[in-house]
Design an enzyme around this catalytic site. Sequence first.
Site, PDB file in Angstrom:
ATOM      1  N   HIS A   7       0.848  -1.210   0.000  1.00 43.71           N
ATOM      2  CA  HIS A   7       0.000   0.000   0.000  1.00 43.71           C
ATOM      3  C   HIS A   7       0.880   1.255   0.000  1.00 43.71           C
ATOM      4  O   HIS A   7       0.583   2.233  -0.691  1.00 43.71           O
ATOM      5  CB  HIS A   7      -0.902   0.023   1.247  1.00 43.71           C
ATOM      6  CG  HIS A   7      -1.938  -1.067   1.278  1.00 43.71           C
ATOM      7  ND1 HIS A   7      -2.176  -1.839   2.385  1.00 43.71           N
ATOM      8  CD2 HIS A   7      -2.815  -1.497   0.327  1.00 43.71           C
ATOM      9  CE1 HIS A   7      -3.153  -2.704   2.122  1.00 43.71           C
ATOM     10  NE2 HIS A   7      -3.553  -2.518   0.884  1.00 43.71           N
ATOM     11  N   SER A  13      -2.988  -7.761   2.727  1.00 42.31           N
ATOM     12  CA  SER A  13      -3.326  -7.634   4.155  1.00 42.31           C
ATOM     13  C   SER A  13      -3.710  -9.003   4.714  1.00 42.31           C
ATOM     14  O   SER A  13      -3.385  -9.325   5.860  1.00 42.31           O
ATOM     15  CB  SER A  13      -4.496  -6.668   4.335  1.00 42.31           C
ATOM     16  OG  SER A  13      -4.152  -5.385   3.895  1.00 42.31           O
TER      17      SER A  13
END
Length: 162
Positions: free
Chosen positions: A17, A130
């Site tokens: 990210h 994630s």
Amino acid sequence: MTIGVYPGSFDPFTVGHLDVLTNAAGLFDLVYVAVLHNVDKRPAFTIEERMEMIQNVLTAEHFSNVRCGTFDGLLVEYARSVRATHIVRGLRATSDFEYEFQIDAVNRHLDSTLRTVYFMASPGHSFLSSSNVKEIGLWGGSIQGLVPAVNEERIRERLAKK
Ligand code: PNS
């Protein structure tokens, strides 16, 4: 002024990210990291925890043109509310394409003026998600280098308690 919105669950925010965000911050005058507050999704980290960890990263990385916000409901509404010109998303493997293609089609249906730009993941991040971080952390594996160093201990401790 060009304004990008980088939306996601960020549960938790990873170095992948961060890579996308760094690219977006270099392209747009202003970028909003928009954390989805979706009660149905049962995230591992609360909205407050996710926002706080992103804020830690923004401070540690000295981003001067990035802000962090939260939204529920439609992304296009949030994008309008911050006068965004573009949505930002990352692409890893081809498996992401199908999902992103659908999101883009829905968003274009809802707001034909808003366009999405995609940054390809760095080769070293193509496996990173994630979900992987959560799985590794739950089983006590090392998450070093997968999440920003500033949040590593907090994420490790939190996942180990689950
Ligand atoms: O990190 P994620 O979970 O892949 O992000 C998905 C996200 C937040 C971009 C997407 O679920 C979203 O925009 N949700 C808000 C609701 C919405 O606008 N839906 C229409 C597009 S699918």
